[in-house]
Design a protein around this motif. Structure first.
Motif, PDB file in Angstrom:
ATOM      1  N   SER A   1     -21.503  -7.627  14.770  1.00 47.17           N
ATOM      2  CA  SER A   1     -20.737  -8.562  15.100  1.00 47.17           C
ATOM      3  C   SER A   1     -21.073  -9.140  16.764  1.00 47.17           C
ATOM      4  O   SER A   1     -20.882 -10.216  16.985  1.00 47.17           O
ATOM      5  N   GLN A   2     -21.093  -7.991  17.318  1.00 46.32           N
ATOM      6  CA  GLN A   2     -21.553  -8.412  18.650  1.00 46.32           C
ATOM      7  C   GLN A   2     -22.602  -7.513  19.006  1.00 46.32           C
ATOM      8  O   GLN A   2     -22.904  -6.209  18.829  1.00 46.32           O
ATOM      9  N   ILE A   3     -23.436  -7.937  20.054  1.00 43.06           N
ATOM     10  CA  ILE A   3     -24.622  -7.528  20.335  1.00 43.06           C
ATOM     11  C   ILE A   3     -24.587  -6.223  21.176  1.00 43.06           C
ATOM     12  O   ILE A   3     -25.512  -5.157  21.156  1.00 43.06           O
ATOM     13  N   SER A   4     -23.410  -5.941  21.858  1.00 39.87           N
ATOM     14  CA  SER A   4     -23.363  -4.498  22.442  1.00 39.87           C
ATOM     15  C   SER A   4     -23.152  -3.454  21.541  1.00 39.87           C
ATOM     16  O   SER A   4     -23.944  -2.218  22.078  1.00 39.87           O
TER      17      SER A   4
ATOM     18  N   LYS B   1     -31.837 -10.660  16.782  1.00 39.59           N
ATOM     19  CA  LYS B   1     -31.886 -12.152  16.589  1.00 39.59           C
ATOM     20  C   LYS B   1     -30.365 -12.346  16.097  1.00 39.59           C
ATOM     21  O   LYS B   1     -29.673 -11.682  15.596  1.00 39.59           O
ATOM     22  N   LYS B   2     -30.112 -13.688  15.771  1.00 37.88           N
ATOM     23  CA  LYS B   2     -28.953 -13.906  15.309  1.00 37.88           C
ATOM     24  C   LYS B   2     -29.275 -14.619  13.945  1.00 37.88           C
ATOM     25  O   LYS B   2     -30.228 -15.295  13.724  1.00 37.88           O
ATOM     26  N   LEU B   3     -28.409 -14.298  12.870  1.00 41.11           N
ATOM     27  CA  LEU B   3     -28.604 -15.108  11.487  1.00 41.11           C
ATOM     28  C   LEU B   3     -28.149 -16.476  11.545  1.00 41.11           C
ATOM     29  O   LEU B   3     -26.784 -16.545  12.132  1.00 41.11           O
TER      30      LEU B   3
ATOM     31  N   LYS C   1     -18.420 -17.333  12.426  1.00 43.36           N
ATOM     32  CA  LYS C   1     -18.640 -15.611  12.726  1.00 43.36           C
ATOM     33  C   LYS C   1     -19.758 -15.279  13.223  1.00 43.36           C
ATOM     34  O   LYS C   1     -20.916 -15.675  12.697  1.00 43.36           O
ATOM     35  N   PRO C   2     -20.089 -14.486  14.205  1.00 42.68           N
ATOM     36  CA  PRO C   2     -21.419 -14.210  14.737  1.00 42.68           C
ATOM     37  C   PRO C   2     -21.785 -12.777  13.945  1.00 42.68           C
ATOM     38  O   PRO C   2     -21.477 -12.109  13.010  1.00 42.68           O
ATOM     39  N   PHE C   3     -23.410 -13.056  13.784  1.00 40.16           N
ATOM     40  CA  PHE C   3     -23.952 -12.025  12.933  1.00 40.16           C
ATOM     41  C   PHE C   3     -25.276 -11.718  13.790  1.00 40.16           C
ATOM     42  O   PHE C   3     -26.251 -12.567  14.174  1.00 40.16           O
ATOM     43  N   TYR C   4     -25.393 -10.704  14.357  1.00 39.29           N
ATOM     44  CA  TYR C   4     -26.734 -10.284  15.304  1.00 39.29           C
ATOM     45  C   TYR C   4     -27.238  -9.024  14.524  1.00 39.29           C
ATOM     46  O   TYR C   4     -26.726  -8.132  13.751  1.00 39.29           O
ATOM     47  N   TYR C   5     -28.783  -9.065  14.525  1.00 39.91           N
ATOM     48  CA  TYR C   5     -29.499  -7.957  13.892  1.00 39.91           C
ATOM     49  C   TYR C   5     -30.729  -7.603  14.717  1.00 39.91           C
ATOM     50  O   TYR C   5     -31.347  -8.376  15.312  1.00 39.91           O
ATOM     51  N   TYR C   6     -30.991  -6.263  14.333  1.00 37.80           N
ATOM     52  CA  TYR C   6     -32.384  -5.723  14.924  1.00 37.80           C
ATOM     53  C   TYR C   6     -32.787  -5.370  13.746  1.00 37.80           C
ATOM     54  O   TYR C   6     -32.742  -4.587  13.007  1.00 37.80           O
ATOM     55  N   LEU C   7     -34.435  -5.675  13.797  1.00 36.68           N
ATOM     56  CA  LEU C   7     -35.139  -5.330  12.715  1.00 36.68           C
ATOM     57  C   LEU C   7     -36.774  -4.899  13.180  1.00 36.68           C
ATOM     58  O   LEU C   7     -37.382  -5.584  14.031  1.00 36.68           O
ATOM     59  N   ASN C   8     -36.998  -3.675  12.927  1.00 37.61           N
ATOM     60  CA  ASN C   8     -38.442  -2.915  13.360  1.00 37.61           C
ATOM     61  C   ASN C   8     -38.763  -2.155  12.369  1.00 37.61           C
ATOM     62  O   ASN C   8     -38.336  -0.854  12.529  1.00 37.61           O
ATOM     63  N   GLY C   9     -39.632  -2.753  11.286  1.00 36.47           N
ATOM     64  CA  GLY C   9     -39.794  -1.856  10.279  1.00 36.47           C
ATOM     65  C   GLY C   9     -38.730  -1.430   9.465  1.00 36.47           C
ATOM     66  O   GLY C   9     -38.039  -2.026   9.014  1.00 36.47           O
ATOM     67  N   ASN C  10     -38.716  -0.053   9.057  1.00 38.37           N
ATOM     68  CA  ASN C  10     -37.557   0.498   8.409  1.00 38.37           C
ATOM     69  C   ASN C  10     -36.257   0.679   9.346  1.00 38.37           C
ATOM     70  O   ASN C  10     -35.367   1.319   8.927  1.00 38.37           O
ATOM     71  N   GLN C  11     -36.378   0.293  10.511  1.00 38.46           N
ATOM     72  CA  GLN C  11     -35.062   0.374  11.338  1.00 38.46           C
ATOM     73  C   GLN C  11     -34.484  -1.290  11.392  1.00 38.46           C
ATOM     74  O   GLN C  11     -34.806  -1.929  11.883  1.00 38.46           O
TER      75      GLN C  11
END
Length: 618
Positions: A159-162, A198-200, A144-154
């Motif tokens: 499931s999908q990058i779109s 990034k992808k977990l 199963k896919p997992f994408y994440y964006y991390l920028n400080g408190n953001q």
């Protein structure tokens, strides 16, 4: 099987709706979202549900458990009933029949270690209001896919990058990821096509502290490279134990509150899954296969023979050329990162028509990696003696080949292989890009962290390439292909051979139990032959492919030449446009097949034209 989304970014309600809508095909049955506020934190969870277990609205997500635990979950926990009974004995109560609640109770009981208790395919995030943290995990083998964006408190995940890309103005396209894609046909984890996303990684969990924005990950499962768990019993005992394991893996994956079927290609893996499913199911099993009209690409007759023997309700899906072209031209709507495995197209066709009859389909994915089934493993066996020749002699032979005039790339490729130091480097080159003449610069494959599974001396070469393939090709390519192809049509695909217990058992077996002489997947075949006649499989192994090389020279010739014109090629970073045109001409003249390169560039060109506007490439 669903689509999950979450964010700490202050998007409007309408924006959140649009982020969910963009991947609504992953879960068309119900869309929901909730906002949680705590100690200055604001978290939005969203979910697109494909109802499989407990179809009642009580199991819709985001789900709350004991008021302080909130979850969005994609996937299936196959052992949830056994876990539920254990948790009930510990005092936990449940309001639904779903596996989602079981994840929440397991988290409360076992904490961060809860993922180790799950047998399944999953990506989930829990908001623990008491601790003011987000805890999430991904299954051991990355189904199963997992994408994440991390920028400080953001922090944003999906499931999908779109879903992350939409309304996020802080993204840039990764030039490194484009180079990785051109080398591997997909983008290796943990990277994505965007520098900031990034992808977990497989078999990892994470914690994100909402109070101080601290983010950390932890690997809870991995392949054993130490070779310390060697199976000591006889081959007969191993066969019996493996059949018992596989039977249980199949039976647990047949559990659903919706119709279930089997993808049946007629090969060893899918035939074995179909045989065990037919044996352990009271109702007649539905099976599905794809038919191509082009000679050398149609395996449907073999699937039909197996289906007749097993007395399944069999459906043959004929690959309609126009339908295939439509999928090619809209490929990036579902594979929202560049992805160059062309078997994704027949996989999508199979999923599209299978969905008309069932909502869940079992597949044979994972057998080749764990049981040494790919033809390239035989190639390694045949080439080992070459790399026992002293390097200086191979280097001289390589130079001689370089000076032979030739019409195509065969001698050039052979010359390049002779110059490599060992069989490990040869294997690596064989699965990436043997011909890199069209690349502006060669991507350094030694930067991939997963090479540690290939380059060590605790296992033989076959076990090491098996481990490497599980961590790379299976994770980056096969699982991505199957997830996107099936979810494009709201179909859940389950893979019994990817049950982690089966993978771990295969890891423990002596190599000759799996690969004896030229007999690949020996132990799987022997189990299969007790259910289906051996003579049905007396033929060379065939991959799940489509006749792209033929189409590119005929029906798709104008499309290729238009999409990959010199001007369009110049807009693709990292390639030599004039050299690419030369290779395309070779292909069109039928001098040498470059259909893999052509497909790779068609997909990248399509993705860039749809996604690159306003974004820098860094």
């Amino acid at each position: 099987m669903c689509g999950i989304y979450g964010t700490t970014i202050a998007y409007s309600e309408d924006q959140v709706k649009q982020k969910l809508e963009i991947t609504s095909f992953r879960g068309p049955d119900e869309t929901g979202w909730e906002i949680y506020k705590n100690e200055g934190s604001k978290i939005t969870f969203g979910h697109n549900r494909l109802s499989i277990i407990d179809l009642d609205p009580r199991s819709n997500q985001p789900m709350n458990y004991n008021s302080d635990i909130h979850i969005v979950f994609n996937g299936e926990i196959y052992n949830f009933k056994a876990l539920k009974n254990q948790l009930k004995n510990k005092g936990y109560s449940f309001k639904t029949e779903s596996d989602t609640e079981v994840i929440c109770a397991s988290y409360l009981e076992y904490g961060m270690d809860c993922a180790n208790h799950f047998n399944g395919m999953f990506a989930f995030v829990i908001y623990d209001a008491n601790k003011n943290i987000l805890y999430g995990a991904k299954d051991r083998l990355g189904q199963k896919p997992f994408y994440y964006y991390l920028n400080g408190n953001q922090f944003e995940f999906a499931s999908q990058i779109s879903s992350i890309k939409l309304f996020n103005n802080n993204l840039s396209i990764s030039e490194k990821s484009i180079q990785e894609y051109l080398t591997w046909n997909s983008i290796p984890s943990p990277n994505s096509i965007f520098n900031e996303v990034k992808k977990l990684e497989d078999g990892h969990w994470f914690i994100y502290n909402l109070a101080n924005s601290d983010f950390k990950t932890h690997q809870y499962w991995d392949i054993d490279c130490s070779n310390n768990t060697i199976y000591k019993k006889s081959y007969k005992e191993a066969t019996e134990e493996l059949e018992e394991l596989l039977t249980d893996a199949v039976k647990t994956r047949l559990v659903a509150d919706v119709p279930v079927g089997i993808f049946l290609s007629g090969g060893v893996d899918s035939s074995l899954i179909a045989a065990l499913a037919a044996k352990n199911n009271s109702e007649k099993i539905k099976t599905f296969s794809v038919k191509f009209n082009e000679e050398g690409f149609d395996e449907s007759s073999y699937a039909k023979k197996v289906a007749n023997h097993l007395n399944t309700d069999h459906y043959i899906i004929e690959c309609d050329y126009n339908e295939g072209i439509d999928l090619i031209q809209n490929f990036c709507s579902y594979y929202d990162e560049p992805f160059a495995d062309s078997s994704a197209i027949p996989s999508m066709l199979l999923a599209k028509h299978t969905k008309k009859k069932v909502t869940v389909a079992l597949s044979g994915d994972g057998g080749d990696e764990s049981f040494l089934g790919y033809r390239r493993y035989n190639w390694v066996k045949s080439k080992q003696t070459t790399y026992q020749i002293p390097y200086f002699i191979r280097n001289v032979l390589s130079s001689l080949l370089q000076n032979i005039p030739y019409k195509n790339n065969r001698f050039k490729n052979l010359s390049g292989f002779l110059k490599l130091k060992n069989i490990e480097e040869a294997y690596l080159k064989s699965i990436t890009s043997p011909d890199v003449s069209w690349l502006e610069r060669t991507y350094e494959t030694d930067k991939v962290a997963e090479l540690k599974y290939l380059f060590h001396n605790k296992k033989n070469i076959y076990e090491r390439i098996s481990d490497f393939d599980i961590k790379t090709y299976l994770s980056w390519d096969i699982n991505t292909k199957v997830d996107r192809a099936s979810m494009a049509y709201s179909l859940e695909a389950r893979s019994p051979l990817l049950d982690y217990r089966v993978v771990e058992f295969a890891e423990s077996l002596p190599s000759d139990f799996k690969f004896n002489g030229h007999n690949q997947k020996r132990i799987l075949k022997d189990i299969l032959y007790s259910h289906v006649p051996k003579q049905y499989f007396d033929r060379p192994k065939s991959g799940f492919s489509m006749p792209l090389g033929i189409w590119f020279r005929n029906e798709l010739k104008d499309y290729v030449q238009s999409e990959l014109s010199l001007d369009n090629l110049k807009s693709i970073p990292g390639i030599k446009p004039l050299e690419v045109q030369k290779l395309i001409k070779q292909h069109m003249n039928n001098d040498y097949s470059h259909h893999t390169m052509i497909w790779k560039l068609l997909i990248l060109r399509q993705w860039l034209s749809k996604n690159a506007s306003g974004l820098s490439i860094q």
